[in-house]
Design a protein around this motif. Sequence first.
Motif, PDB file in Angstrom:
ATOM      1  N   SER A 116      31.993  27.646  43.069  1.00  4.27           N
ATOM      2  CA  SER A 116      31.359  27.778  41.847  1.00  4.27           C
ATOM      3  C   SER A 116      30.064  28.577  41.784  1.00  4.27           C
ATOM      4  N   THR A 117      29.970  29.615  42.609  1.00  2.00           N
ATOM      5  CA  THR A 117      28.837  30.459  43.112  1.00  2.00           C
ATOM      6  C   THR A 117      29.173  32.070  42.846  1.00  2.00           C
ATOM      7  N   THR A 118      28.479  32.488  42.320  1.00  3.71           N
ATOM      8  CA  THR A 118      28.608  34.132  41.971  1.00  3.71           C
ATOM      9  C   THR A 118      27.710  34.692  42.844  1.00  3.71           C
ATOM     10  N   ALA A 119      28.109  36.081  43.269  1.00  2.00           N
ATOM     11  CA  ALA A 119      27.186  36.937  43.804  1.00  2.00           C
ATOM     12  C   ALA A 119      26.595  37.968  42.756  1.00  2.00           C
ATOM     13  N   ARG A 120      25.404  37.795  42.894  1.00  3.61           N
ATOM     14  CA  ARG A 120      24.980  39.076  42.077  1.00  3.61           C
ATOM     15  C   ARG A 120      23.745  39.744  42.799  1.00  3.61           C
ATOM     16  N   ALA A 133      35.735  41.068  48.605  1.00  6.62           N
ATOM     17  CA  ALA A 133      37.375  40.511  48.422  1.00  6.62           C
ATOM     18  C   ALA A 133      37.267  39.947  47.201  1.00  6.62           C
ATOM     19  N   THR A 134      37.130  40.525  46.157  1.00  6.74           N
ATOM     20  CA  THR A 134      36.897  40.155  44.708  1.00  6.74           C
ATOM     21  C   THR A 134      38.232  40.233  43.950  1.00  6.74           C
ATOM     22  N   GLY A 135      39.376  41.006  44.699  1.00  9.61           N
ATOM     23  CA  GLY A 135      40.567  41.467  43.831  1.00  9.61           C
ATOM     24  C   GLY A 135      40.297  42.351  42.831  1.00  9.61           C
ATOM     25  N   PHE A 182      35.646  46.716  51.730  1.00  9.74           N
ATOM     26  CA  PHE A 182      36.200  46.301  50.811  1.00  9.74           C
ATOM     27  C   PHE A 182      37.614  45.893  51.300  1.00  9.74           C
ATOM     28  N   ILE A 183      38.174  44.785  50.986  1.00 11.87           N
ATOM     29  CA  ILE A 183      39.346  44.323  51.305  1.00 11.87           C
ATOM     30  C   ILE A 183      40.398  43.917  50.232  1.00 11.87           C
ATOM     31  N   GLY A 184      41.742  43.843  50.386  1.00 12.32           N
ATOM     32  CA  GLY A 184      42.501  43.295  49.611  1.00 12.32           C
ATOM     33  C   GLY A 184      42.853  44.019  48.230  1.00 12.32           C
ATOM     34  N   ILE A 235      49.307  29.746  42.450  1.00  7.96           N
ATOM     35  CA  ILE A 235      50.104  29.713  41.516  1.00  7.96           C
ATOM     36  C   ILE A 235      51.137  30.803  41.754  1.00  7.96           C
ATOM     37  N   SER A 236      51.134  31.617  42.905  1.00  9.34           N
ATOM     38  CA  SER A 236      51.987  32.715  43.078  1.00  9.34           C
ATOM     39  C   SER A 236      53.328  32.221  43.549  1.00  9.34           C
ATOM     40  N   GLY A 237      54.301  33.311  43.053  1.00 11.53           N
ATOM     41  CA  GLY A 237      55.745  32.911  43.497  1.00 11.53           C
ATOM     42  C   GLY A 237      56.240  31.608  42.855  1.00 11.53           C
ATOM     43  N   ILE A 259      31.503  33.223  49.456  1.00  9.31           N
ATOM     44  CA  ILE A 259      30.929  32.748  48.244  1.00  9.31           C
ATOM     45  C   ILE A 259      32.179  32.970  47.144  1.00  9.31           C
ATOM     46  N   GLU A 260      32.619  32.073  46.274  1.00  9.13           N
ATOM     47  CA  GLU A 260      33.748  32.062  45.339  1.00  9.13           C
ATOM     48  C   GLU A 260      33.321  31.715  43.961  1.00  9.13           C
ATOM     49  N   HIS A 261      33.517  32.368  43.076  1.00  9.50           N
ATOM     50  CA  HIS A 261      32.768  31.878  41.517  1.00  9.50           C
ATOM     51  C   HIS A 261      33.535  30.811  41.033  1.00  9.50           C
ATOM     52  N   LYS A 268      41.647  35.627  32.997  1.00 11.36           N
ATOM     53  CA  LYS A 268      41.425  34.007  32.775  1.00 11.36           C
ATOM     54  C   LYS A 268      41.591  33.124  34.106  1.00 11.36           C
ATOM     55  N   MET A 269      41.987  33.670  34.959  1.00 12.43           N
ATOM     56  CA  MET A 269      41.772  33.127  36.409  1.00 12.43           C
ATOM     57  C   MET A 269      40.733  33.589  37.215  1.00 12.43           C
ATOM     58  N   GLY A 270      39.844  34.129  36.785  1.00  7.82           N
ATOM     59  CA  GLY A 270      38.526  34.416  37.443  1.00  7.82           C
ATOM     60  C   GLY A 270      38.434  36.076  37.863  1.00  7.82           C
ATOM     61  N   ALA A 271      39.489  36.785  37.481  1.00  8.12           N
ATOM     62  CA  ALA A 271      39.569  38.107  38.096  1.00  8.12           C
ATOM     63  C   ALA A 271      38.480  38.811  37.414  1.00  8.12           C
ATOM     64  N   SER A 272      37.780  40.016  38.098  1.00  8.23           N
ATOM     65  CA  SER A 272      36.636  40.528  37.422  1.00  8.23           C
ATOM     66  C   SER A 272      36.524  41.953  38.397  1.00  8.23           C
ATOM     67  N   ALA A 273      35.776  42.907  37.487  1.00  9.80           N
ATOM     68  CA  ALA A 273      35.690  43.993  38.145  1.00  9.80           C
ATOM     69  C   ALA A 273      34.544  44.158  39.143  1.00  9.80           C
ATOM     70  N   TYR A 289      54.780  41.916  49.195  1.00  7.97           N
ATOM     71  CA  TYR A 289      54.094  43.000  49.804  1.00  7.97           C
ATOM     72  C   TYR A 289      52.523  43.097  49.539  1.00  7.97           C
ATOM     73  N   ASN A 290      52.150  42.394  48.352  1.00  7.09           N
ATOM     74  CA  ASN A 290      50.569  42.329  48.128  1.00  7.09           C
ATOM     75  C   ASN A 290      49.881  41.259  48.876  1.00  7.09           C
ATOM     76  N   PHE A 291      50.568  40.161  49.232  1.00  7.65           N
ATOM     77  CA  PHE A 291      50.010  39.063  50.080  1.00  7.65           C
ATOM     78  C   PHE A 291      50.044  39.764  51.380  1.00  7.65           C
TER      79      PHE A 291
HETATM   80  P1  FDA Z   1      42.295  37.513  44.790  1.00  8.67           P
HETATM   81  O1  FDA Z   1      42.402  37.606  43.577  1.00  8.67           O
HETATM   82  O2  FDA Z   1      43.477  36.582  45.370  1.00  8.67           O
HETATM   83  O3  FDA Z   1      41.156  36.722  45.178  1.00  8.67           O
HETATM   84  C1  FDA Z   1      39.672  37.372  44.832  1.00  8.67           C
HETATM   85  C2  FDA Z   1      38.899  36.122  44.679  1.00  8.67           C
HETATM   86  O4  FDA Z   1      37.533  36.532  44.225  1.00  8.67           O
HETATM   87  C3  FDA Z   1      39.247  35.082  43.505  1.00  8.67           C
HETATM   88  O5  FDA Z   1      39.235  33.903  43.849  1.00  8.67           O
HETATM   89  C4  FDA Z   1      38.114  35.390  42.374  1.00  8.67           C
HETATM   90  O6  FDA Z   1      37.775  34.162  41.693  1.00  8.67           O
HETATM   91  C5  FDA Z   1      36.864  35.889  43.227  1.00  8.67           C
HETATM   92  N1  FDA Z   1      35.918  36.329  42.531  1.00  8.67           N
HETATM   93  C6  FDA Z   1      36.113  37.325  41.627  1.00  8.67           C
HETATM   94  N2  FDA Z   1      34.876  38.055  41.393  1.00  8.67           N
HETATM   95  C7  FDA Z   1      33.952  37.315  41.883  1.00  8.67           C
HETATM   96  C8  FDA Z   1      32.465  37.268  42.007  1.00  8.67           C
HETATM   97  N3  FDA Z   1      31.867  37.972  41.255  1.00  8.67           N
HETATM   98  N4  FDA Z   1      31.827  36.433  42.554  1.00  8.67           N
HETATM   99  C9  FDA Z   1      32.469  35.517  43.615  1.00  8.67           C
HETATM  100  N5  FDA Z   1      33.801  35.318  43.658  1.00  8.67           N
HETATM  101  C10 FDA Z   1      34.571  36.202  42.750  1.00  8.67           C
HETATM  102  N6  FDA Z   1      51.650  38.795  45.548  1.00  8.67           N
HETATM  103  C11 FDA Z   1      52.530  38.372  46.609  1.00  8.67           C
HETATM  104  O7  FDA Z   1      52.589  39.146  47.783  1.00  8.67           O
HETATM  105  N7  FDA Z   1      53.450  37.511  46.422  1.00  8.67           N
HETATM  106  C12 FDA Z   1      53.538  36.817  45.479  1.00  8.67           C
HETATM  107  O8  FDA Z   1      54.262  35.681  45.063  1.00  8.67           O
HETATM  108  C13 FDA Z   1      52.584  37.041  44.205  1.00  8.67           C
HETATM  109  N8  FDA Z   1      52.662  36.124  43.197  1.00  8.67           N
HETATM  110  C14 FDA Z   1      51.764  36.594  42.214  1.00  8.67           C
HETATM  111  C15 FDA Z   1      51.724  35.618  40.949  1.00  8.67           C
HETATM  112  C16 FDA Z   1      50.759  35.870  39.983  1.00  8.67           C
HETATM  113  C17 FDA Z   1      50.810  35.214  38.766  1.00  8.67           C
HETATM  114  C18 FDA Z   1      49.627  36.817  40.178  1.00  8.67           C
HETATM  115  C19 FDA Z   1      48.520  37.265  39.176  1.00  8.67           C
HETATM  116  C20 FDA Z   1      49.731  37.720  41.267  1.00  8.67           C
HETATM  117  C21 FDA Z   1      50.692  37.261  42.369  1.00  8.67           C
HETATM  118  N9  FDA Z   1      50.687  38.085  43.449  1.00  8.67           N
HETATM  119  C22 FDA Z   1      51.588  37.744  44.348  1.00  8.67           C
HETATM  120  C23 FDA Z   1      49.509  39.128  43.668  1.00  8.67           C
HETATM  121  C24 FDA Z   1      48.530  38.464  44.794  1.00  8.67           C
HETATM  122  O9  FDA Z   1      48.077  37.170  43.996  1.00  8.67           O
HETATM  123  C25 FDA Z   1      47.386  39.426  45.275  1.00  8.67           C
HETATM  124  O10 FDA Z   1      47.852  40.724  45.398  1.00  8.67           O
HETATM  125  C26 FDA Z   1      46.504  38.628  46.013  1.00  8.67           C
HETATM  126  O11 FDA Z   1      45.954  37.343  45.457  1.00  8.67           O
HETATM  127  C27 FDA Z   1      45.089  39.739  46.250  1.00  8.67           C
HETATM  128  O12 FDA Z   1      44.222  39.012  47.151  1.00  8.67           O
HETATM  129  P2  FDA Z   1      42.830  39.249  47.132  1.00  8.67           P
HETATM  130  O13 FDA Z   1      42.350  38.232  48.133  1.00  8.67           O
HETATM  131  O14 FDA Z   1      42.599  40.557  47.344  1.00  8.67           O
HETATM  132  O15 FDA Z   1      42.464  38.611  45.611  1.00  8.67           O
END
Ligand code: FDA
Length: 406
Positions: free
Chosen positions: A134-138, A169-171, A373-375, A44-46, A32-34, A177-182, A387-389
Amino acid sequence: MTRYDMVVIGAGAAGMMCAVEAGRRGRRVLVIEHGAKPGEKIRISGGGRCNFTNLHANEGITQGAGGYLSQNPRFCVSALKRYRPEDFIARIEAHGIAWHEKTLGQLFCDGPASQIVDMFLGEMREAGVDLRLSTTARDIERDADGFRLVAGHAGSGDTAISCAALVVATGGKSIPKMGASAFAYEVARKFGVPVTETRPALVPLTFEPHLLEETKALSGVSVAARVSCGKRHFDEAVLFTHRGLSGPAILQISSYWREGEAITLDMAPGVDVFERLRAARSQSGKQAAQTALGEILPKRLAQAIVTRLGADVPLGSLPDKRLRDIAAAVNAWTVKPVGTEGFRTAEVTLGGVDTTALDGKTMEVKSVPGLHFIGEAVDVTGWLGGYNFQWAWASGVACGAGDATN
Ligand code: FDA
């Protein structure tokens, strides 16, 4: 009500990897991805080329050379040892994705980062994973069969889903503004799972107005430096900005810096600036100090330093003490940032779901069977440079493969 073996919330790096691994092991999986699209941070990374791993990620954890921050630094070792940078390289090569090493073991795609997202979409399809965008878990509840959740879709309303395993796995909170949430922290609290303090990391540092006034003419200047905070230092570029400092060395040190602390910049690492200026003075006392310093530093920076120190004069009129002051301003410039640019621009979130609550082999909450919980949501934060990926991939595999073999 639809029933799945596993529901993964969040189609980011960790969530998609986990879903593929579980799907390949015969599990019925829903992601499920919102957001309207999956894997937006990968895309957008790197700078659009995705720095997808770092060759030194494993040296760091096995030889204590750093790479990951956590209140429980040993937690990430098991997952990272089982899924290594070479495993991810083999995966993308099997999909024909070309890559190169840029610097310091950082691996990037030759082409667009969207190739990695497409790779996961293909792998999820092949593994029979369902994806709802476009689906949010609640409203997650626990029941005798696992979990029940309500998923809200903007167009078609709410649906009830039940599953044996739930993967959050919601990060983290970076870049709302890219969808990050707590969301991950809210779920953790609901199920009594502790969360460590969260703060922006890999983030530019900001100056107070007085210091900003002194440095604003330098906005855009970049210099190779050694930046230190406490016992930690990084040797990379520093960039002066209209808010303070950025660049890779500053982003790295920001994960270690705390409010009230100073950082020290050596803007000519390996160069004894005092000796260089003294030698220049004995060669020609008429040479302007900024000209001599301009041989070592970018000219705008050299000019700003001598102006600030009132040393905008020929070298011959500067005694050793004044040369030492200039050298100290270059080799050991100590500044106290006032803050960071915050989650608005931070690449990652430091802290998160407390690892003491998780099983390091499967990422399952020890006290809540089936909940994972992951990621980035977890209190494991990598250095800049892939390292984060690598953590996202490794924790995704640990969970997807581990849960399926339980
Ligand atoms: P991630 O944030 O990728 O995914 C979480 C997903 O959950 C999102 O798609 C979000 O929309 C969704 N979501 C959130 N809340 C929700 C809800 N309630 N219901 C449904 N869906 C929900 N790292 C690296 O190693 N190399 C790099 O080059 C970069 N570059 C980089 C650039 C920029 C601009 C940023 C902001 C970050 C990086 N990073 C990076 C960090 C890397 O992007 C980050 O560590 C990983 O994306 C984390 O992966 P996750 O899957 O944990 O979260």
